[in-house]
Design a protein around this motif. Structure first.
Motif, mmCIF file in Angstrom:
data_model
loop_
_atom_site.group_PDB
_atom_site.id
_atom_site.type_symbol
_atom_site.label_atom_id
_atom_site.label_comp_id
_atom_site.label_asym_id
_atom_site.label_seq_id
_atom_site.Cartn_x
_atom_site.Cartn_y
_atom_site.Cartn_z
ATOM 1 N N GLU A 62 6.035 -13.656 -4.388
ATOM 2 C CA GLU A 62 5.232 -12.819 -3.208
ATOM 3 C C GLU A 62 6.031 -11.830 -2.932
ATOM 4 O O GLU A 62 5.559 -10.870 -1.618
ATOM 5 N N GLY A 63 6.584 -12.893 -0.982
ATOM 6 C CA GLY A 63 7.283 -12.435 0.113
ATOM 7 C C GLY A 63 8.561 -11.691 -0.079
ATOM 8 O O GLY A 63 8.692 -11.489 0.503
ATOM 9 N N SER A 64 9.427 -12.593 -1.303
ATOM 10 C CA SER A 64 10.380 -11.743 -1.580
ATOM 11 C C SER A 64 10.607 -9.681 -1.401
ATOM 12 O O SER A 64 12.050 -9.197 -0.743
ATOM 13 N N LEU A 65 9.370 -9.629 -1.286
ATOM 14 C CA LEU A 65 9.169 -7.746 -1.284
ATOM 15 C C LEU A 65 9.707 -7.425 0.737
ATOM 16 O O LEU A 65 10.235 -7.060 0.730
ATOM 17 N N LYS A 91 15.121 -5.539 -7.196
ATOM 18 C CA LYS A 91 15.483 -6.708 -6.870
ATOM 19 C C LYS A 91 14.392 -7.793 -6.334
ATOM 20 O O LYS A 91 14.583 -8.942 -6.209
ATOM 21 N N TYR A 92 12.931 -6.969 -5.727
ATOM 22 C CA TYR A 92 12.763 -7.714 -4.269
ATOM 23 C C TYR A 92 11.408 -8.216 -4.958
ATOM 24 O O TYR A 92 10.761 -9.130 -4.945
ATOM 25 N N ARG A 93 11.471 -6.833 -6.149
ATOM 26 C CA ARG A 93 9.230 -7.076 -6.606
ATOM 27 C C ARG A 93 9.624 -6.180 -8.066
ATOM 28 O O ARG A 93 10.057 -5.335 -8.095
ATOM 29 N N HIS A 94 9.255 -7.504 -8.866
ATOM 30 C CA HIS A 94 9.201 -6.455 -10.626
ATOM 31 C C HIS A 94 8.146 -5.385 -10.841
ATOM 32 O O HIS A 94 7.554 -6.231 -10.384
ATOM 33 N N SER A 95 7.965 -5.009 -11.781
ATOM 34 C CA SER A 95 7.339 -4.328 -12.315
ATOM 35 C C SER A 95 5.921 -4.791 -12.836
ATOM 36 O O SER A 95 6.071 -5.966 -13.131
#
Length: 871
Positions: free
Chosen positions: A410-413, A582-586
């Protein structure tokens, strides 16, 4: 059947077919399924030439290309499943999966590959022509005033053209041509690498979305029906909010800065004094120890480094441990203002030129200060430098859904893209940990802000208002523990949401002095993001207004709804996939927001009305989940929403058969919306099924050369493949008698130095050993942390380990996740309800089994070898 086969086939062939039929039956297939599959195999051998090289490859890769169809236990309609999957592979899937499957697939693969290669060469060709560089040079020769006038004129022209595209009324046929044209352009652009194509996708998405919102405001409200108008205005308000967040999100991430570290001066005497502060309240000492050991090993002159353990729990064992390590221990007599007050109390006693703050579970790397402080030498007005929050343990979403290290968390974005985008606009947020701040800047703004429960973001806002700049380096230089349970995770998000809304009320970034427009927009977007609770609940219930209340929330023909809604959704999805892939998949944002929606809606609304309400809650870390269980209290809102959507589904199906024939298309659209909502709610329910977590010391995977020495000083070379602060796992090149209970010595290397650590073998499996660390001195503890958790490169590789987003695959994962949620709910439901749910799920699983599946890519080297072998 055997008589028929003997009549038409030779005896050896008859025997082989009988064996195939009996094999199907022995593996549990029904007589009908075994008979049908046997007949289909006979027909395939007769008409498809399965002995040819092309079909031999299909048969060899059957498991890969048809993963959802069992070869040994067929079902009656498997022939239809093979047909659907085969058409999908030939027509839809990328060409690299189709090599030599059929002649048509070879042609499709060839031309598609040529098309992709052409797209990849476009940026290089533009660079060779030098058009961009020549244009920049020519613009550079113009004086500043002329450039400004040119910029204004071009901006006005673009705005006029955009306004025309957005507001011009089209007939339905013209709207169809318009959206198909823009969709075609987007499909070409999305394959071109580089930032400029991403900007073009953003322009296309904004054009379609703005046109959709204009249409909604001007043509889709039923002013004659109070119920329809009320429901329509609620949906329109939620859509307007989503549009604002979309636009601000594009602005915030339009050009991530990707700042690099700046080297420190060669002369160590010029390096500043640093105070490292580690606040703690109720965490176990075992959670805090690795952070303290890592802080003691940071590469910085020891006479210029002071470490403070800030214990707001006033615990004697913490004071004794700090004394053993030789670090400063501070425990204030009062406990007002929570973490912010704890740090401010320490700031009144610390004298360093800079302050570095770490949460007590965040283990810093040895290189943290040297990676961070260089920018403070380069920019005298730099007030704060933030690095990512990285977690080496799974959060509740990753653990309960089994997605750890498979899907960005969740925090990657935020830490991978949003903060990097904020950095371009000098709007990096302080996040409470893993940051360095200039002490003089903190003194100027009155130290850490205490007016809200998100003291970190409020402090950075005050620094920006005071004229200080900020920086962000997207290289993880510390790692910590994620929240263990979903309830703790939600409580943490509630605090963040309440605090950001408090800042919006008490120190609104859109008002007041000291901020540039870009900074105001970045802060505003961060705060508006936490108001998503009510809009998300509206989206999860909106189709029920039509299905249950017969209220027209979008008062327009069904065809018009499709021509305006679908392009808006598709372009937004394509663009966010390209920008955030790269940071949040659809579609994963839908799950995250659905889980939080109910719980942040009330506190954020209350904070808007009364911003002084609410208190700081400490997030629990280091706990255990001893047994798998369902958090029924957390799932209650999702269950209610699920039942409401189920009622809408039942009524919608009834209206298909007995309702107004003129509303069939609208009912179908509403049913599709309800089904999507039920998938998302199923995913939210699946998150609430807490998986077991019996390790308090979490294992971190790695591949590092090491050695194991036994008592006779025989050295076994090995590879360290995982570690924690209490043990390690190694893989020996050869095991010659090491057994459980043996005392051995682990040898790790850091640069040219070697370090030894006493261990006891606790588990042996062939050439793999599990070893428990024995009692060590403080020096050995520090050395072990420096060789493992605190290595400079330990976490830098994790952020790039996720695959690129593929929207279709992500949608398939979300569908499977929703189905899994309902399966788990059926297992724990009361017996009468369980039987109904199991039957519904069985029917759904049977129906979904006819849908085609994605397949894994064949490695390029293997693909080449197969081509050569066949040629």
């Amino acid at each position: 059947m055997s008589l028929l086969l003997r009549a038409f086939l030779l005896p050896p062939v008859t025997e082989r077919i009988q064996q195939r039929y009996c094999g199907y039956r022995n593996n549990g297939a029904s007589a009908l399924a075994a008979w049908l599959m046997t007949v289909q195999v006979i027909l395939c051998w007769m008409f498809l030439r399965l002995e040819s090289p092309a079909w031999q490859q299909v048969r060899e890769n059957r498991q890969q290309w048809f993963p959802h169809i069992s070869a040994s236990r067929p079902r009656p309609l498997d022939g239809l499943r093979y047909l659907v999957q085969g058409i999908w592979l030939v027509v839809v899937m990328p060409g690299q999966h189709l090599v030599d499957m059929t002649t048509l697939s070879i042609k499709l693969a060839y031309w598609r590959q040529r098309y992709y290669q052409w797209l990849k060469k476009i940026p290089a060709r533009l660079e060779k022509t030098g058009l961009e560089r020549e244009t920049v040079k020519r613009l550079g020769r113009l004086n500043r005033g002329v450039r400004f006038v040119l910029f204004v004129c071009l901006s006005l022209l673009a705005a006029i053209m955009a306004l025309f595209c957005i507001s011009q009324p089209f007939s339905l046929s013209a709207q169809f041509v318009f959206v198909v044209l823009l969709w075609g352009i987007a499909m070409v652009i999305r394959r071109i690498p580089g930032r400029v194509p991403a900007l073009m996708l953003i322009v296309l998405s904004l054009t379609i979305s703005c046109r959709y919102l204009w249409w909604r405001y001007t043509s889709t409200l039923n002013w004659d029906d109070p119920v329809s108008l009320t429901c329509g205005l609620l949906l329109l308000a939620a859509e307007t909010y989503s549009w604002m967040v979309l636009v601000l999100g594009y602005f915030q991430t339009i050009w991530p800065l990707n700042r690099k570290p700046v080297a420190m001066p060669v002369d160590l005497q010029t390096w500043p004094t640093i105070d490292i502060m580690i606040p703690t309240y109720n965490e176990d000492l075992s959670v805090v120890k690795p952070t303290l050991y890592a802080a003691l090993g940071i590469d910085w002159p020891h006479d210029k480094l002071t470490i403070y353990l800030l214990d707001d729990g006033n615990r004697p064992e913490f004071a004794a441990f700090a004394q053993e390590l030789g670090i400063e221990y501070l425990a204030r007599p009062t406990h007002e203002n929570a973490k912010a007050g704890n740090i401010n109390y320490a700031l009144g006693r610390a004298k360093g030129e800079f302050v570095a703050i770490f949460d007590c579970d965040h283990v810093p790397t040895r290189s943290f200060l040297q990676m961070s402080l260089g920018w403070f030498f380069k920019d005298a007005k730099l007030g704060i430098l933030q690095t990512p929050h990285h977690f080496f343990s799974p959060d509740p979403f990753e653990r309960n859904l089994g997605r750890f290290r498979r899907t960005p968390n969740e925090g990657s974005l935020f830490y991978g893209l949003v903060q990097d985008g904020n950095d371009l606009w000098n709007a990096t947020f302080f996040c409470g940990s893993c940051a360095v701040m200039r002490r003089s800047a903190l003194d100027e703004i009155g130290v850490i802000a205490v007016d809200t429960v998100t003291e970190d973001a409020h402090t950075s806002l005050r620094l920006h208002r005071a004229g200080y700049s900020s920086a962000y380096i997207r290289i993880p230089q510390a790692a910590g523990l994620a929240t263990e349970s979903l309830s703790a995770h939600i409580q943490q998000r509630i605090r963040w949401a309440r605090g950001m809304v408090q800042i919006f009320r008490l120190d609104n970034p859109l008002l007041g002095k000291g901020l540039k427009l870009a900074q105001r927009l970045c802060y505003a977007n961060a705060m508006l993001h936490f108001l998503s609770g009510i809009p998300r609940l509206i989206f999860l219930t909106a189709p029920l207004a039509f299905l249950l209340l017969h209220a027209y929330i979008i008062y327009a023909p069904a065809v018009a709804i499709l021509l305006y809604v679908l392009p808006h959704m598709i372009h937004a999805s394509l663009t966010t996939s390209r920008v955030q892939g790269k940071y949040r998949h659809s579609f994963w944002s839908e799950i995250y927001e659905a889980v939080l929606a109910w719980y942040i809606a009330r506190p954020t609304t209350m904070a808007l009305l009364n911003p002084h309400n609410g208190k700081f809650n400490v997030t629990a870390k280091g706990g255990l989940v001893k047994e798998t269980y369902v958090d029924w209290q957390i799932t209650r809102p999702y269950m209610v929403l699920m039942l409401l959507n189920l009622a809408g589904l039942i009524v919608g199906i009834w209206r298909l058969g007995y309702g107004n024939a003129n509303e069939i298309m609208t009912v179908l659209i509403s049913l599709a919306w309800v089904l999507y909502n039920m998938v998302i709610l199923g995913g939210a329910i699946a998150v609430a099924f807490e998986a077991r977590q019996l390790r308090q010391a979490h294992r971190v995977e790695i591949a590092m050369s090491a050695g194991v020495m036994v008592r006779d000083e025989h050295l076994y070379p090995c590879v360290l493949h995982d570690y924690s602060d209490s043990g390690v796992g190694v893989k020996l090149h050869q095991n010659e008698g090491i057994a459980v209970g043996d005392n051995v010595t682990l040898i790790l290397r850091r640069g040219p130095q070697e370090f030894t650590f006493p261990c006891e073998v606790s588990r042996v499996y062939d050439d793999r050993l599990g070893m428990k660390l024995c009692a060590m001195t403080h020096i050995q503890h520090i050395e072990f942390i420096q060789c493992t958790f605190a290595r400079a490169d330990t976490w830098a590789l994790w952020q790039d380990g996720f695959p690129e987003d593929r929207p279709i695959n992500s949608l398939r994962e979300i569908l499977a996740l929703g189905f899994r949620g309902y399966q788990q709910m059926a297992e724990f439901a009361p017996a009468p309800i369980r039987q109904v749910l199991i039957k519904l799920l069985s029917f759904t699983a049977w129906f979904l089994s006819f849908f085609p599946r994605g397949v894994a890519e064949i490695p390029a080297g293997r693909l080449h070898d197969e081509r050569v072998a066949q040629s």
